[in-house]
Motif scaffolding. Sequence first.
Motif, PDB file in Angstrom:
ATOM      1  N   ALA A  98      -3.128  15.638   7.521  1.00  0.00           N
ATOM      2  CA  ALA A  98      -1.669  15.629   7.476  1.00  0.00           C
ATOM      3  C   ALA A  98      -1.142  16.842   6.721  1.00  0.00           C
ATOM      4  CB  ALA A  98      -1.184  14.356   6.811  1.00  0.00           C
ATOM      5  N   ILE A  99      -0.074  17.398   7.241  1.00  0.00           N
ATOM      6  CA  ILE A  99       0.586  18.541   6.613  1.00  0.00           C
ATOM      7  C   ILE A  99       1.754  17.996   5.804  1.00  0.00           C
ATOM      8  CG2 ILE A  99       1.782  20.697   7.065  1.00  0.00           C
ATOM      9  CD1 ILE A  99       0.343  20.713   9.801  1.00  0.00           C
ATOM     10  N   ALA A 100       2.002  18.564   4.667  1.00  0.00           N
ATOM     11  CA  ALA A 100       3.082  18.090   3.823  1.00  0.00           C
ATOM     12  C   ALA A 100       4.430  18.319   4.505  1.00  0.00           C
ATOM     13  CB  ALA A 100       3.057  18.815   2.480  1.00  0.00           C
ATOM     14  N   ALA A 101       5.282  17.301   4.453  1.00  0.00           N
ATOM     15  CA  ALA A 101       6.608  17.390   5.061  1.00  0.00           C
ATOM     16  C   ALA A 101       7.479  18.354   4.260  1.00  0.00           C
ATOM     17  CB  ALA A 101       7.262  16.016   5.107  1.00  0.00           C
ATOM     18  N   PRO A 102       8.319  19.132   4.940  1.00  0.00           N
ATOM     19  CA  PRO A 102       9.179  20.072   4.216  1.00  0.00           C
ATOM     20  C   PRO A 102      10.268  19.347   3.426  1.00  0.00           C
ATOM     21  CG  PRO A 102       9.698  20.073   6.549  1.00  0.00           C
ATOM     22  CD  PRO A 102       8.490  19.214   6.378  1.00  0.00           C
ATOM     23  N   VAL A 103      10.758  20.008   2.418  1.00  0.00           N
ATOM     24  CA  VAL A 103      11.795  19.468   1.546  1.00  0.00           C
ATOM     25  C   VAL A 103      13.038  20.329   1.697  1.00  0.00           C
ATOM     26  CG1 VAL A 103      12.405  18.989  -0.851  1.00  0.00           C
ATOM     27  CG2 VAL A 103      10.074  18.596  -0.068  1.00  0.00           C
ATOM     28  N   THR A 104      14.214  19.685   1.811  1.00  0.00           N
ATOM     29  CA  THR A 104      15.450  20.438   1.977  1.00  0.00           C
ATOM     30  C   THR A 104      15.847  21.110   0.668  1.00  0.00           C
ATOM     31  OG1 THR A 104      16.830  18.538   1.435  1.00  0.00           O
ATOM     32  CG2 THR A 104      16.313  18.878   3.748  1.00  0.00           C
ATOM     33  N   TYR A 119       8.909  10.711   8.923  1.00  0.00           N
ATOM     34  CA  TYR A 119       8.159   9.885   9.866  1.00  0.00           C
ATOM     35  C   TYR A 119       7.377  10.745  10.860  1.00  0.00           C
ATOM     36  CZ  TYR A 119       6.932   6.415  13.323  1.00  0.00           C
ATOM     37  OH  TYR A 119       6.233   5.620  14.197  1.00  0.00           O
ATOM     38  N   ALA A 120       7.960  11.841  11.317  1.00  0.00           N
ATOM     39  CA  ALA A 120       7.267  12.716  12.262  1.00  0.00           C
ATOM     40  C   ALA A 120       6.008  13.308  11.639  1.00  0.00           C
ATOM     41  CB  ALA A 120       8.201  13.834  12.730  1.00  0.00           C
ATOM     42  N   PHE A 121       6.058  13.643  10.361  1.00  0.00           N
ATOM     43  CA  PHE A 121       4.877  14.183   9.691  1.00  0.00           C
ATOM     44  C   PHE A 121       3.860  13.086   9.384  1.00  0.00           C
ATOM     45  CE2 PHE A 121       7.227  18.033   9.278  1.00  0.00           C
ATOM     46  CZ  PHE A 121       6.284  19.017   9.085  1.00  0.00           C
ATOM     47  N   ALA A 122       4.330  11.862   9.132  1.00  0.00           N
ATOM     48  CA  ALA A 122       3.408  10.760   8.829  1.00  0.00           C
ATOM     49  C   ALA A 122       2.687  10.276  10.078  1.00  0.00           C
ATOM     50  CB  ALA A 122       4.169   9.611   8.182  1.00  0.00           C
ATOM     51  N   ALA A 123       3.367  10.259  11.218  1.00  0.00           N
ATOM     52  CA  ALA A 123       2.778   9.797  12.476  1.00  0.00           C
ATOM     53  C   ALA A 123       2.264  11.012  13.233  1.00  0.00           C
ATOM     54  CB  ALA A 123       3.821   9.044  13.287  1.00  0.00           C
ATOM     55  N   GLN A 124       1.004  11.313  13.097  1.00  0.00           N
ATOM     56  CA  GLN A 124       0.433  12.527  13.682  1.00  0.00           C
ATOM     57  C   GLN A 124      -0.006  12.349  15.134  1.00  0.00           C
ATOM     58  OE1 GLN A 124       0.089  15.717  12.382  1.00  0.00           O
ATOM     59  NE2 GLN A 124       1.512  14.950  10.848  1.00  0.00           N
ATOM     60  N   HIS A 125       0.078  11.137  15.675  1.00  0.00           N
ATOM     61  CA  HIS A 125      -0.359  10.907  17.054  1.00  0.00           C
ATOM     62  C   HIS A 125       0.705  11.355  18.054  1.00  0.00           C
ATOM     63  CE1 HIS A 125       1.901   7.334  15.867  1.00  0.00           C
ATOM     64  NE2 HIS A 125       2.206   7.194  17.150  1.00  0.00           N
ATOM     65  N   ALA A 126       0.286  11.522  19.289  1.00  0.00           N
ATOM     66  CA  ALA A 126       1.193  11.968  20.351  1.00  0.00           C
ATOM     67  C   ALA A 126       1.962  10.776  20.928  1.00  0.00           C
ATOM     68  CB  ALA A 126       0.394  12.641  21.467  1.00  0.00           C
ATOM     69  N   PRO A 127       3.170  11.004  21.442  1.00  0.00           N
ATOM     70  CA  PRO A 127       3.905   9.916  22.088  1.00  0.00           C
ATOM     71  C   PRO A 127       3.093   9.347  23.259  1.00  0.00           C
ATOM     72  CG  PRO A 127       5.369  11.756  21.667  1.00  0.00           C
ATOM     73  CD  PRO A 127       3.978  12.223  21.355  1.00  0.00           C
TER      74      PRO A 127
END
Length: 193
Positions: A98-104, A119-127
């Motif tokens: 997992a890559i760290a999610a960016p911070v605003t 959520y997009a960074f936590a869920a690494q699987h494809a749709p």
Amino acid sequence: MRSWVVISVLALAGCGEHLGYNPNYQFGSNAYGEYRVAREAALVSGDEPPATIPIALPAEAPTPAQIAGQDPVPVPATMGVRRKAAVAAPAAAAAPAAIAAPVTTSGPYPGSTPVLVRYAFAAQHAPGTKIYARNGASAATATRVCAGFATPSAAQTAFLAAGGPETDSRGMDPDGDGFVCGWDPAPFRQSQL
């Protein structure tokens, strides 16, 4: 006649003293109750009231180390609420690290990560990859529910707020991938903040 009986019963019910379950509201049952008894006696007799007011701390209050983030805070009991277990992903489809999610750095909440980006960074699987067990969900129900949202992002946010992706009480995720109404996590996984 019947109304008089009801009124009489309500009047009798209102006459009783409500002790409640909180012992802080009962006289003499604890240190604060004893203080209240002494204070009332001092007010009636004209004497000096007690100078110290006792307080009772909660039994499970966080320690200073937990508040500072040095010790993990214990997870409270869920009061019988259980979450459905997720279906394990196949070993061949294991996600990369997992890559760290960016911070605003600007906007109304600087220093935070928006919900959909997190959520997009936590869920690494494809749709389309089934991750969660769904019972009785149909594509027709999902289409009908999704029609009530202006955008796929709004639908995904509502889905997450309602307990998703673990639970799907509205039937928005029939394929069990954790993505609803055509929402695509790929643009949110790019560092655009």
